[in-house]
Design a protein around this motif. Structure first.
Motif, mmCIF file in Angstrom:
data_model
loop_
_atom_site.group_PDB
_atom_site.id
_atom_site.type_symbol
_atom_site.label_atom_id
_atom_site.label_comp_id
_atom_site.label_asym_id
_atom_site.label_seq_id
_atom_site.Cartn_x
_atom_site.Cartn_y
_atom_site.Cartn_z
ATOM 1 N N ILE A 1 45.596 120.297 50.611
ATOM 2 C CA ILE A 1 45.098 121.238 51.629
ATOM 3 C C ILE A 1 43.708 120.846 52.124
ATOM 4 O O ILE A 1 43.191 121.454 53.061
ATOM 5 N N GLY A 2 43.080 119.846 51.492
ATOM 6 C CA GLY A 2 41.837 119.289 52.010
ATOM 7 C C GLY A 2 40.557 119.961 51.572
ATOM 8 O O GLY A 2 39.563 119.927 52.302
ATOM 9 N N VAL A 3 40.553 120.561 50.367
ATOM 10 C CA VAL A 3 39.325 121.204 49.885
ATOM 11 C C VAL A 3 38.660 120.355 48.808
ATOM 12 O O VAL A 3 39.299 119.506 48.182
ATOM 13 N N ASP A 4 37.374 120.612 48.604
ATOM 14 C CA ASP A 4 36.627 119.858 47.595
ATOM 15 C C ASP A 4 36.924 120.337 46.188
ATOM 16 O O ASP A 4 36.824 119.564 45.228
ATOM 17 N N SER A 5 37.255 121.607 46.052
ATOM 18 C CA SER A 5 37.691 122.137 44.765
ATOM 19 C C SER A 5 38.540 123.372 44.993
ATOM 20 O O SER A 5 38.479 123.997 46.059
ATOM 21 N N LEU A 6 39.349 123.696 43.979
ATOM 22 C CA LEU A 6 40.268 124.826 44.094
ATOM 23 C C LEU A 6 40.353 125.547 42.763
ATOM 24 O O LEU A 6 40.440 124.906 41.709
ATOM 25 N N GLY A 7 40.312 126.862 42.807
ATOM 26 C CA GLY A 7 40.444 127.659 41.594
ATOM 27 C C GLY A 7 41.269 128.905 41.844
ATOM 28 O O GLY A 7 41.066 129.600 42.844
ATOM 29 N N VAL B 1 30.748 125.736 51.773
ATOM 30 C CA VAL B 1 31.422 127.031 51.907
ATOM 31 C C VAL B 1 32.355 127.313 50.739
ATOM 32 O O VAL B 1 33.137 126.445 50.332
ATOM 33 N N VAL B 2 32.263 128.536 50.198
ATOM 34 C CA VAL B 2 33.273 129.037 49.268
ATOM 35 C C VAL B 2 34.230 129.895 50.085
ATOM 36 O O VAL B 2 33.827 130.911 50.669
ATOM 37 N N LEU B 3 35.483 129.479 50.166
ATOM 38 C CA LEU B 3 36.497 130.165 50.966
ATOM 39 C C LEU B 3 37.428 130.942 50.040
ATOM 40 O O LEU B 3 38.051 130.370 49.153
ATOM 41 N N GLY C 1 32.390 122.260 61.279
ATOM 42 C CA GLY C 1 31.217 121.632 60.696
ATOM 43 C C GLY C 1 30.925 121.936 59.251
ATOM 44 O O GLY C 1 29.835 121.618 58.757
ATOM 45 N N ALA C 2 31.887 122.543 58.528
ATOM 46 C CA ALA C 2 31.661 122.804 57.104
ATOM 47 C C ALA C 2 31.451 121.488 56.352
ATOM 48 O O ALA C 2 32.227 120.551 56.499
ATOM 49 N N ARG C 3 30.372 121.431 55.539
ATOM 50 C CA ARG C 3 30.048 120.206 54.808
ATOM 51 C C ARG C 3 30.907 120.065 53.557
ATOM 52 O O ARG C 3 31.341 118.967 53.206
ATOM 53 N N GLU C 4 31.135 121.170 52.869
ATOM 54 C CA GLU C 4 32.015 121.213 51.703
ATOM 55 C C GLU C 4 32.819 122.512 51.778
ATOM 56 O O GLU C 4 32.346 123.513 52.328
ATOM 57 N N ILE C 5 34.040 122.487 51.223
ATOM 58 C CA ILE C 5 34.854 123.703 51.147
ATOM 59 C C ILE C 5 35.418 123.835 49.738
ATOM 60 O O ILE C 5 36.150 122.955 49.263
ATOM 61 N N HIS C 6 35.045 124.905 49.088
ATOM 62 C CA HIS C 6 35.518 125.202 47.739
ATOM 63 C C HIS C 6 36.376 126.457 47.819
ATOM 64 O O HIS C 6 35.869 127.555 48.056
ATOM 65 N N MET C 7 37.675 126.296 47.641
ATOM 66 C CA MET C 7 38.605 127.413 47.834
ATOM 67 C C MET C 7 38.861 128.133 46.523
ATOM 68 O O MET C 7 39.081 127.507 45.477
ATOM 69 N N ARG C 8 38.835 129.474 46.585
ATOM 70 C CA ARG C 8 39.121 130.308 45.431
ATOM 71 C C ARG C 8 40.191 131.317 45.823
ATOM 72 O O ARG C 8 40.097 131.959 46.866
ATOM 73 N N ILE C 9 41.209 131.449 44.969
ATOM 74 C CA ILE C 9 42.368 132.283 45.270
ATOM 75 C C ILE C 9 42.368 133.490 44.334
ATOM 76 O O ILE C 9 42.323 133.338 43.117
#
Length: 480
Positions: free
Chosen positions: A420-426, A353-355, A377-385
């Motif tokens: 915050i527990g995400v796989d990546s952040l931008g 997921v891209v959040l 159940g999200a397998r990956e979370i990539h957060m974008r701000i």
């Protein structure tokens, strides 16, 4: 949850007596997102002012019976408040009403003065007695003091503006006319429109004009004073062009409703563009793009369109939580984020997921939202701000906190991602902000620290607000 803006203002002037309170009610309803602490309406019936103000949402404060108590009138002003200075008490509800030698005035204000304490000291030394801890009362006193030597209310507003520093968008009414004014930087939005029957409407955002059936005419220019009379509109521009325009960029990123247009720029398109820029800067392999309701949704759509990753509704917001919602206790699994947001498991489960969200302040809310998606159940979370990191406080009407409480002041992007527990952040880059509006006429002091106006020396954000509330309140108690 999230950042709050200070206020929303609304006013109407009609050539005939009508139910102007109801028009203001619907206008404030459309501006509810700008303030949820309190609201108020003042109606002008041939110079007689009738008002009702209280703590709560528009739907909580104004019932059908309450509105029925207002007389028909030719003018009315209204206000929704989220106070960044002054306490959340009924005395701070707006519009502020003042009686003076030349009549009456009701004033609604959006913004924050940076020289409020200095002006209050000066006014108190000249005999003024304050009844609130809001800087709106300071503006009201400055205008009424100038009114004694001015030929008109708009002349008094113009003279007062020479002393006011900081952010202010005003809608006020006297016994005979309505006036809208915007500070020379244009920090906060303000516009006006016209009803089919010829009535004039002024509001913080164009979405409120649409709500009452008014046609948008234009934005009030930075530094402009617009005078509304039954026979037409007058524009005074002696303060225009004295400063470079610095509209708050966070109006486009978060505060304003997506269907609003501010200074000719669509808020929805600005947010879509932010998502596109994030997709270009931070490409990622993922199965789904979703946004945090509500301000993250438009940017998520833009990210999806540019990246080609499917867009889906992964989080549902409970829209029926009002001011009277009882905050939960300290139980680990019972918090406001979980009550206000619910993940859609069928959309999230097993997906990368891209959040997309508009900001990270302390990181607490982001961490809880991420946990909701993990639990779904999200397998990956990539957060974008869709904004750069907050590094500095705001003194212009936004409750962005002091540096010690901003997570980006103490951690790198990689560290925040782990916290915050995400796989990546931008984050959106500061250099990309101009791409949201197509200009450089914006204030980004909360990201860069380059304040357009002078800020009180040696005052952190929390000290500034505490002094404005406690010192002013203390002086008030001492005089009564």
């Amino acid at each position: 949850m999230g950042i709050h803006e200070e206020c929303g203002v609304f006013g109407v002037l009609s050539a005939k007596k009508e139910n102007v309170a109801e028009l203001v009610y619907y206008g404030l309803y459309a501006l509810q997102h700008r303030g949820q602490e309190s609201c108020g309406i003042v109606v002008n019936d041939d110079g007689v002012f009738s008002s009702y103000k209280d703590l709560g949402l528009v739907s909580e404060v104004f019932s059908k019976d309450t509105l029925a108590h207002f007389p028909e009138g030719t003018m009315a002003v209204g206000h929704v408040r989220y106070g960044t200075t002054g306490g959340n008490t009924r005395s701070n509800c707006q519009p502020i009403e003042v009686s003076h030698q030349k009549g009456k005035m009701a004033l609604a204000h959006n913004g924050n003065l940076t020289n409020a304490l200095t002006l209050r000291d000066r006014l108190e030394l000249s005999g003024a007695i304050f009844h609130t801890t809001s800087d709106t009362e300071t503006i009201a006193y400055m205008i009424t003091r100038e009114r004694l030597g001015a030929s008109s209310i708009e002349e008094a507003v113009s003279r007062a503006m020479e002393s006011l520093e900081g952010a202010y968008s005003l809608v006020l009414m006297s016994s005979a006319k309505m006036v809208a004014a915007r500070d020379p930087y244009g920090f906060r939005p303000l516009c006006y429109g016209r009803m089919p029957d010829g009535a004039y409407v002024a509001a913080s955002e164009s979405c409120a004009l649409s709500a009452v059936g008014a046609e948008y005419v234009r934005d009030v220019l930075p530094g402009e004073i617009v005078v509304f009379r039954p026979d037409g509109v007058e524009s005074r521009r002696e303060h225009c062009g004295t400063q470079r325009q610095k509209t708050c960029i966070f109006e486009y990123i978060y505060f304003a409703r997506p269907d609003s247009v501010i200074d000719g720029i669509s808020v929805h398109e600005s947010r879509r563009r932010a998502g596109e820029l994030l997709a270009e800067r931070y490409p990622v392999d993922a199965d789904l793009v979703t946004g945090v309701p509500d301000s993250g949704l438009d940017a998520a759509l833009g990210f999806s369109e540019r990246s080609g990753i499917p867009y889906g509704i992964g989080l549902i917001k409970n829209k029926y939580i009002g001011r009277t919602f009882i905050s939960p206790g300290q139980r680990e699994r019972l918090d406001q984020v979980r009550i206000k947001l619910s993940p859609v498991r069928s959309v999230i489960e097993g997906k990368r997921v891209v959040l997309i969200d508009d900001s990270i302040v302390r990181g607490t809310t982001s961490r809880r939202i991420v946990k909701l998606l993990r639990d779904a159940g999200a397998r990956e979370i990539h957060m974008r701000i869709s904004a750069p990191p907050f590094l500095h406080p705001c003194y212009y009407g936004t409750d962005i906190d002091s540096e010690e409480n901003l997570i980006a002041c103490h951690h790198t992007t990689e560290e925040i991602a782990k916290l915050i527990g995400v796989d990546s952040l931008g984050y959106l880059e500061v250099e990309s902000l101009g791409g949201l509006t197509g200009s450089k006429n914006y204030c980004a002091a909360c990201f860069q620290g380059d304040y357009p106006t002078k800020i009180p020396a040696d005052l952190r954000k929390d000290r500034f607000e505490r002094r404005l509330s406690e010192e002013i309140g203390g002086r008030k108690e001492g005089t009564e």
